[in-house]
Each structure stands twice: as structure tokens, then as C-alpha cells.
Design a protein around this motif. Structure first.
Motif, PDB file in Angstrom:
ATOM      1  N   THR A  70      17.647   8.498  83.347  1.00 27.80           N
ATOM      2  CA  THR A  70      17.763   9.256  84.490  1.00 27.80           C
ATOM      3  C   THR A  70      17.775  10.917  84.234  1.00 27.80           C
ATOM      4  O   THR A  70      17.133  11.566  84.921  1.00 27.80           O
ATOM      5  CB  THR A  70      18.963   8.968  85.495  1.00 27.80           C
ATOM      6  OG1 THR A  70      18.521   7.486  85.662  1.00 27.80           O
ATOM      7  CG2 THR A  70      18.813   9.589  86.615  1.00 27.80           C
ATOM      8  N   TYR A  71      18.658  11.291  83.291  1.00 28.45           N
ATOM      9  CA  TYR A  71      18.833  12.522  83.028  1.00 28.45           C
ATOM     10  C   TYR A  71      17.724  13.221  82.562  1.00 28.45           C
ATOM     11  O   TYR A  71      17.284  14.240  83.005  1.00 28.45           O
ATOM     12  CB  TYR A  71      20.048  12.639  82.056  1.00 28.45           C
ATOM     13  CG  TYR A  71      20.327  14.098  81.451  1.00 28.45           C
ATOM     14  CD1 TYR A  71      21.148  14.816  82.331  1.00 28.45           C
ATOM     15  CD2 TYR A  71      19.806  14.525  80.304  1.00 28.45           C
ATOM     16  CE1 TYR A  71      21.189  16.294  81.894  1.00 28.45           C
ATOM     17  CE2 TYR A  71      20.177  15.943  79.818  1.00 28.45           C
ATOM     18  CZ  TYR A  71      20.980  16.848  80.734  1.00 28.45           C
ATOM     19  OH  TYR A  71      21.097  18.199  80.281  1.00 28.45           O
TER      20      TYR A  71
ATOM     21  N   ARG B 287      27.908  13.955  79.569  1.00 27.05           N
ATOM     22  CA  ARG B 287      29.001  12.974  80.119  1.00 27.05           C
ATOM     23  C   ARG B 287      30.288  13.208  79.472  1.00 27.05           C
ATOM     24  O   ARG B 287      31.175  12.438  79.686  1.00 27.05           O
ATOM     25  CB  ARG B 287      28.332  11.788  79.743  1.00 27.05           C
ATOM     26  CG  ARG B 287      27.149  11.362  80.438  1.00 27.05           C
ATOM     27  CD  ARG B 287      27.284  11.301  81.938  1.00 27.05           C
ATOM     28  NE  ARG B 287      26.019  10.819  82.727  1.00 27.05           N
ATOM     29  CZ  ARG B 287      25.091  11.693  83.213  1.00 27.05           C
ATOM     30  NH1 ARG B 287      25.127  13.060  82.803  1.00 27.05           N
ATOM     31  NH2 ARG B 287      23.878  11.637  83.881  1.00 27.05           N
ATOM     32  N   ASN B 288      30.722  14.519  78.733  1.00 29.19           N
ATOM     33  CA  ASN B 288      31.918  14.657  78.376  1.00 29.19           C
ATOM     34  C   ASN B 288      32.440  13.499  77.603  1.00 29.19           C
ATOM     35  O   ASN B 288      33.697  13.375  77.223  1.00 29.19           O
ATOM     36  CB  ASN B 288      33.139  14.977  79.593  1.00 29.19           C
ATOM     37  CG  ASN B 288      32.680  16.249  79.968  1.00 29.19           C
ATOM     38  OD1 ASN B 288      32.179  17.123  79.809  1.00 29.19           O
ATOM     39  ND2 ASN B 288      32.417  15.916  81.715  1.00 29.19           N
ATOM     40  N   ILE B 289      31.324  12.888  76.777  1.00 30.20           N
ATOM     41  CA  ILE B 289      31.866  11.836  75.716  1.00 30.20           C
ATOM     42  C   ILE B 289      31.883  12.486  74.267  1.00 30.20           C
ATOM     43  O   ILE B 289      32.670  11.967  73.603  1.00 30.20           O
ATOM     44  CB  ILE B 289      30.790  10.699  75.929  1.00 30.20           C
ATOM     45  CG1 ILE B 289      31.027  10.027  77.121  1.00 30.20           C
ATOM     46  CG2 ILE B 289      31.153   9.843  74.554  1.00 30.20           C
ATOM     47  CD1 ILE B 289      29.664   8.991  77.250  1.00 30.20           C
ATOM     48  N   LEU B 290      30.964  13.429  74.231  1.00 32.33           N
ATOM     49  CA  LEU B 290      31.125  14.181  72.631  1.00 32.33           C
ATOM     50  C   LEU B 290      31.186  15.711  73.065  1.00 32.33           C
ATOM     51  O   LEU B 290      30.754  16.231  74.018  1.00 32.33           O
ATOM     52  CB  LEU B 290      29.748  13.916  71.884  1.00 32.33           C
ATOM     53  CG  LEU B 290      29.508  12.541  71.447  1.00 32.33           C
ATOM     54  CD1 LEU B 290      27.953  12.565  70.982  1.00 32.33           C
ATOM     55  CD2 LEU B 290      30.409  12.348  70.727  1.00 32.33           C
TER      56      LEU B 290
ATOM     57  N   SER C 199      37.542  10.883  74.963  1.00 31.26           N
ATOM     58  CA  SER C 199      37.149  11.092  76.147  1.00 31.26           C
ATOM     59  C   SER C 199      37.589  10.100  77.238  1.00 31.26           C
ATOM     60  O   SER C 199      37.819   8.871  77.125  1.00 31.26           O
ATOM     61  CB  SER C 199      35.436  10.805  75.959  1.00 31.26           C
ATOM     62  OG  SER C 199      34.941  10.745  77.161  1.00 31.26           O
ATOM     63  N   THR C 200      37.709  10.512  78.606  1.00 30.19           N
ATOM     64  CA  THR C 200      38.002   9.621  79.649  1.00 30.19           C
ATOM     65  C   THR C 200      36.938   9.001  80.293  1.00 30.19           C
ATOM     66  O   THR C 200      37.041   8.122  80.905  1.00 30.19           O
ATOM     67  CB  THR C 200      38.579  10.486  80.575  1.00 30.19           C
ATOM     68  OG1 THR C 200      38.088  11.636  81.015  1.00 30.19           O
ATOM     69  CG2 THR C 200      40.022  11.156  80.267  1.00 30.19           C
ATOM     70  N   ASN C 201      35.718   9.159  79.730  1.00 31.32           N
ATOM     71  CA  ASN C 201      34.647   8.319  80.206  1.00 31.32           C
ATOM     72  C   ASN C 201      34.563   6.809  79.840  1.00 31.32           C
ATOM     73  O   ASN C 201      34.564   6.675  78.599  1.00 31.32           O
ATOM     74  CB  ASN C 201      33.254   8.950  79.763  1.00 31.32           C
ATOM     75  CG  ASN C 201      31.792   8.282  80.287  1.00 31.32           C
ATOM     76  OD1 ASN C 201      31.849   7.437  80.013  1.00 31.32           O
ATOM     77  ND2 ASN C 201      31.201   9.192  81.099  1.00 31.32           N
ATOM     78  N   THR C 202      34.413   6.119  80.724  1.00 30.42           N
ATOM     79  CA  THR C 202      34.294   4.575  80.297  1.00 30.42           C
ATOM     80  C   THR C 202      33.036   3.854  80.569  1.00 30.42           C
ATOM     81  O   THR C 202      33.130   2.576  80.891  1.00 30.42           O
ATOM     82  CB  THR C 202      35.626   3.939  81.160  1.00 30.42           C
ATOM     83  OG1 THR C 202      35.433   4.186  82.529  1.00 30.42           O
ATOM     84  CG2 THR C 202      36.981   4.500  80.654  1.00 30.42           C
ATOM     85  N   ASP C 203      32.286   4.579  80.818  1.00 34.79           N
ATOM     86  CA  ASP C 203      30.831   4.077  81.167  1.00 34.79           C
ATOM     87  C   ASP C 203      30.565   2.889  80.017  1.00 34.79           C
ATOM     88  O   ASP C 203      30.655   3.096  79.050  1.00 34.79           O
ATOM     89  CB  ASP C 203      29.660   5.005  81.410  1.00 34.79           C
ATOM     90  CG  ASP C 203      29.798   6.027  82.403  1.00 34.79           C
ATOM     91  OD1 ASP C 203      30.675   5.450  83.371  1.00 34.79           O
ATOM     92  OD2 ASP C 203      29.314   6.723  82.595  1.00 34.79           O
ATOM     93  N   SER C 204      29.871   1.767  80.633  1.00 29.49           N
ATOM     94  CA  SER C 204      29.377   0.847  79.613  1.00 29.49           C
ATOM     95  C   SER C 204      28.024   1.434  78.931  1.00 29.49           C
ATOM     96  O   SER C 204      27.565   2.294  79.340  1.00 29.49           O
ATOM     97  CB  SER C 204      29.125  -0.445  80.370  1.00 29.49           C
ATOM     98  OG  SER C 204      27.995  -0.399  81.198  1.00 29.49           O
ATOM     99  N   LEU C 205      27.627   0.702  78.098  1.00 31.69           N
ATOM    100  CA  LEU C 205      26.311   1.068  77.238  1.00 31.69           C
ATOM    101  C   LEU C 205      25.109   0.826  78.264  1.00 31.69           C
ATOM    102  O   LEU C 205      24.257   1.651  78.277  1.00 31.69           O
ATOM    103  CB  LEU C 205      26.236   0.006  75.921  1.00 31.69           C
ATOM    104  CG  LEU C 205      26.979   0.509  74.809  1.00 31.69           C
ATOM    105  CD1 LEU C 205      27.131  -0.644  73.808  1.00 31.69           C
ATOM    106  CD2 LEU C 205      26.659   1.890  74.281  1.00 31.69           C
TER     107      LEU C 205
END
Length: 573
Positions: A460-461, A406-409, A445-451
Motif C-alpha cells: 500500500t505504501y 511505521r516507527n519500527i526501525l 518499538s510500540t508497533n504490534t502489527d502482524s507480519l
């Protein structure tokens, strides 16, 4: 008896000296580690400078929000341990008296009360941190032994507080309201308390944060673990002045929960750098850490020594045939189960790597906690004995790998590409542990997904992941082809040729996959139902073997009932 005690002490020291008087610290492999560890502790004066010791160690959690480098965090915690003592008291009501008495030896930074059950009896203890190491030295000089005919007179910072009826010492009482005392500081929240807090949460994301903040290892628990490490360090400090016993694993990387085990790495000379200008060289004996028999003999002596002489140590067990030999023991005065290894620096750097990942994004640890809690609730992991189950470590790596997708790490290779000269580390059998240590150089990271969104996406993954052909690689940050036929293949992040989940059987992987499908179904169709099992509560209570099956059965037609209805129609007509 006192002669016998001295004879026993001398005997064990003789055995220790004959078993190891110079540990080569893995020879050339960890010279980079020595250089950087020494630089951290000496040049920056985090460990032993008078300025630092007098001002008191800052809290490892930086209040300004800036990142604390791992070596500095460890140094701060070790300094706290050197300035701390543990005192057993009669009850919680004795804490104010202890505080008043100890205050005469120096200023107290913090005091924590905690209780443990030992042999079916409740014991009350306090952990006290002073402002300076010399205050602890004053306490130690003032303390005494009793029953000299029976006691082994070891001097440790583990004490008990007795009541002297005719004491001549006049100490000014400190009002209780002035004592900032934390009561039951290491108490573990039970399932009822956790459920109550989760029910009061506003959303699933809020539930995840609540769960994380409720069960994570707190400040007092961390201090007790570093104090336990310091006890072993102090035990051997006369033979090895530069000894270091370094906690690693979940106790220090931020992924530990209250009551977690303590992993320890013993290094007999943390500053083992040759002085090229000195003409005087110590006479020593030799040991090779690549000779398994010598290592086993060394650990035999370590186990015997701590078992005989360290207060609070009990149930010592030697697991010497494992890939990494360890000594298991309980510390009854700190309420901790411990695993001690010798010079296991690869594991130490693994903890640093997980710490870096956890600090990179604030969603990493809460998401990991809820996944591990979910697996524990469904008995997908087994903490008591080895077997075909997945481990918490493997689950943690699966969460980190998912967040890489998810390009968070970043991948480990990305961290390595940004490493500088001071980040170079090589440990044990030439294991490359080089990666960027200062995460402030990593783009946010530009990912802003909630927990909540990440939790759903995690299940899902992995329900769609091709475990038959692909392996999980945190170093590359992408799935790779398996190099061996095992049901679950998670590459060791540092020793990449090893599979950390090799023990997981195909049956257990099937259980994990089915449980993930159940979890996904619950989160997608029942997460908004505000009842006593909404959100995470229902997730933890699911029966992983029949949840989906029962749901599907309700949707299937009951052909027997159809035929019975048809017969009724025929007979009536």
C-alpha cells in the motif's frame, strides 16, 4: 616436477612481494576501524585467548536472547573456521569412520555432512569443528600428500579421506548413535517443499515465518563461508601474518538464503597500528589504493595465486573495471560462488548496519525475505547479469525504509546521535560509518502489527509513493527530494551521494508498481480463500502483466453482446 613446483611457488611469491608488501589500509581513513577491530580481537580476547580457544566458541546466536555485537559475531565465526576442517568422503556412510578417526586428534564440537554436484558428479563432504585450534594442527601434521611428482604440495584444511587396507593404526570405534551428525546440512529446499509447508500454515503471518525459516542461510552454510574466507587468509599468512579476509553481505548480516554468494573483503594488516616505542621498522614496498593501476596489478596477482594454489578454487574471473574491482571464483569443495575485493570496508560496515536493523526487530528479516521471494518469483530481479532490474539490496533498503515509516526501525541519523566514542568508524574515501553498535540502547518499538498486516501495508505504501519527485533516504528516515532525474532513487545509506538503484529503468519501475498493485489486490480479496493457491502461494504465482487487467475486463460490459441481444429482440418482435 617438484623443482618446477618450488620454482612456481617462489615465482608467485616474488610477484606478490613485488606487487604489495605493505598495504596502507586506506591510510588515515580507517585508523578508527583498526583501533576498534584490534580492540575487539585483542583486548577482549575473542580471537586468540587460550581461555576462549580451550572452552570452544559460543554459538553466535545467543540463547538468552541478548544481542550479540557484530564484531563479536564475526570474531566467533572466524575462530570456528580456524578450528575446522573439510574432508571429502566416499559417501555418507563414511562419516562415522571419519568421526572415529578424527576423534583421536582431539574433541569434536560439531560435524556436518553435505553434498555438492561438481562436474555432474555428486561429492560427499564433512565439515568438522574441533574444540581447540591445536587439534586441527595435529590433524594437519598427520596428513600427507600423494603423487608428489604432480601435486602442488600446499597444506590446507581441505582434505580427503582414503581407505587403507593394511592400516596398523588401531582406533576405538565410536557408536553411530553417539555421533550428532547433520545430514545434507546445506540442502536447499525446492519449490515443492516450500509450497507444501506454506499450505500447512495457519495464517499468512505463519506462512511468512515458515518461508523465512525454510530458506534462510543456516549454521552449516555460514560455517562453510567463513571456512572459505579462512582458506584465502591462510594462503597469504606467511607474507602477511595479520591478514584478514572478512565475509560481508548477506552471508553475515542475516539476510542471506541457502546458496547465496559469498562477498569477501581482503585486509592485509588488520592490526596495522604503529608501535611508537619500537626502534626496528620493517623494510617494505609501497602501494596506493587510490592508484587504480596499482590496485588492478595487485588483484591480478591475487587472482593468479588463488587460482594456481588453492584446492577447490575454479572459474576465476577478474572484474577490474568495476567501481569496486573484484575477483569472482567458485569454490567447488564448499559449493559457493565468491566475490573478493580488497579493503572494501564501506561494504563491510554496510553489512553491519543491515545486521543491526535485522536484530532490532524480529519482523524485519521475515518481511524482507517474503518481498524478495515475491520479486524473484515475478522476475522483477535478475541475478545472472546486470541490467535495468532492481536488486535484492535495493528491495531490502525499501523494506527497512518502510519500517522506519511505521516507527519500527530508527533512522541512521538517530543511530548516529546515540553513538559513543567506540562506535566511530571512517572507511575508504572518508566515508562516515559511525552509528550505534549496541541496539540494546534503542527503545523498543510500540508497533504490534502482524507480519501479514505489514506485508499489506508495504504494498500500500509504495503504490502511493511519489517516485517522480521523492527519493528514499534511510539516513533521514523520511522521503526527500530527488537530486537527479532517475526513475527510482534510493540513497546509499553510507555514501549518501550515490543512488543504489540508478540502473532501474522507468519500464522496470512500472512493472514493479503494477506487480505491487496486483499483490495488494490478491492479499485484500483472495488471502482468505483456503485453496491450493491461498496466501503467499498465490502471491508468488501471479502473472504480473495481466492479473489486474483480466480482473477489470470481467467487470466491464461487453457492448458487442448487448447489441447482439438488442438485434435478437428486434428480429423476434
Amino acid at each position: 616436477m617438484s623443482f618446477l613446483t618450488r620454482a612456481m611457488t617462489g615465482s608467485v611469491l616474488y610477484m606478490t612481494n613485488n606487487c604489495y608488501c605493505k598495504l596502507t589500509q586506506n591510510c588515515a581513513q580507517v585508523k578508527f576501524h583498526r583501533k576498534n577491530f584490534s580492540k575487539t580481537f585483542i583486548e577482549n580476547e575473542w580471537w586468540c585467548s587460550a581461555r576462549f580457544m580451550c572452552s570452544g566458541a559460543p554459538e553466535p546466536t545467543n540463547k538468552t536472547g541478548s544481542y550479540v555485537v557484530y564484531d563479536k559475531l564475526i570474531a566467533q565465526r572466524r575462530a570456528e573456521a580456524q578450528r575446522s576442517i573439510v574432508i571429502q568422503v566416499l559417501s555418507y556412510n563414511s562419516c562415522a569412520d571419519v568421526y572415529t578417526y578424527c576423534s583421536q586428534f582431539g574433541s569434536i564440537n560439531k560435524i556436518f555432512h553435505y553434498s555438492i554436484n561438481s562436474g555432474g558428479e555428486k561429492q560427499n563432504l564433512v565439515l568438522i569443528e574441533f574444540e581447540e585450534k591445536q587439534h586441527v594442527d595435529a590433524i594437519m601434521s598427520s596428513s600427507t600428500h600423494v603423487n608428489y611428482e604432480q601435486a602442488i604440495p600446499t597444506n590446507t584444511s581441505l582434505l580427503w579421506f582414503r581407505n587403507l587396507v593394511h592400516s596398523k593404526t588401531k582406533v576405538k570405534n565410536v557408536p553411530p548413535e553417539q555421533i550428532k551428525l547433520t545430514k545434507n546440512s546445506i540442502k536447499t529446499a525446492d519449490s515443492g517443499e516450500i509450497t507444501k509447508k506454506l499450505l500447512c500454515s495457519e495464517s499468512i503471518s505463519d506462512q511468512i515465518l515458515t518461508l523465512y525459516n525454510t530458506i534462510k542461510l543456516n549454521d552449516a552454510g555460514t560455517r562453510l563461508r567463513f571456512h572459505t574466507a579462512y582458506q584465502i587468509e591462510h594462503c597469504f599468512s606467511n607474507l602477511f601474518p595479520n591478514i584478514a579476509v572478512l565475509p560481508f553481505g548477506s552471508s553475515v548480516n542475516g539476510f542471506g538464503k541457502q546458496g547465496c554468494d559469498l562477498d569477501l573483503c581482503l585486509v592485509l594488516d588488520e592490526n596495522s597500528m604503529e608501535k611508537p616505542t619500537s626502534r626496528l621498522v620493517f623494510q617494505t614496498k609501497s602501494i596506493s589504493l587510490y592508484d587504480r593501476q596499482q590496485v588492478k596489478r595487485l588483484m591480478e596477482v591475487l587472482a593468479q595465486t588463488i587460482n594456481l594454489f588453492l584446492p577447490g578454487v575454479s572459474n576465476v574471473k577478474k572484474i577490474l573495471e568495476a567501481r569496486v574491482p573484484i575477483i569472482k571464483f567458485d569454490h567447488s569443495l564448499c559449493g559457493i560462488q565468491c566475490d573478493l575485493a580488497v579493503s572494501n570496508m564501506t561494504a563491510y560496515y554496510m553489512s553491519e548496519l543491515l545486521y543491526i536493523f535485522g536484530e532490532t526487530d524480529p519482523r524485519v528479516r521475515p518481511l524482507t525475505f517474503v518481498i524478495r521471494k515475491w520479486a524473484d518469483s515475478l522476475h522483477l530481479i535478475n541475478k545472472t547479469s546486470p541490467g535495468p532490474w532492481i536488486s535484492n539490496f535495493s528491495l531490502t533498503l525499501m523494506v527497512i525504509f518502510f519500517l522506519q515509516q511505521r516507527n519500527i526501525l530508527p533512522s541512521i541519523n538517530a543511530l548516529k546521535s546515540k553513538a559513543c566514542k567506540d562506535d566511530i568508524r571512517v572507511a575508504d574515501t572518508y566515508v562516515d560509518c559511525t552509528f550505534l553498535r549496541n541496539i540494546e540502547q534503542i527503545p523498543k518499538s510500540t508497533n504490534t502489527d502482524s507480519l501479514e498486516e505489514l506485508l499489506v501495508d508495504f504494498f500500500t505504501y509504495y503504490t502511493k509513493f511519489d517516485f517522480n519527485t521523492n527519493a528514499i533516504s534511510l539516513r533521514i528516515g523520511k522521503p526527500i527530494k530527488k537530486s537527479e532525474r532517475t526513475p527510482l532513487y534510493i540513497c546509499n545509506p553510507l555514501e549518501t551521494n550515490l543512488n543504489v538503484s540508478k540502473n532501474v529503468s522507468s519500464e522496470q519501475l512500472d512493472r514493479i508498481m503494477m506487480s505491487m498493485q496486483n499483490a495488494l489486490y490478491h492479499l485484500e480479496f483472495h488471502s482468505n480463500e483456503r485453496n491450493d493457491q491461498w496466501g503467499l502461494i498465490g502471491l508468488f504465482l501471479m502473472n504480473q502483466t495481466n492479473f489486474i487487467e483480466n480482473t477489470r475486463k470481467k467487470k466491464l460490459l461487453n457492448f458487442k453482446e448487448l447489441f447482439e441481444k438488442d438485434n435478437d429482440v428486434l428480429t423476434t418482435s
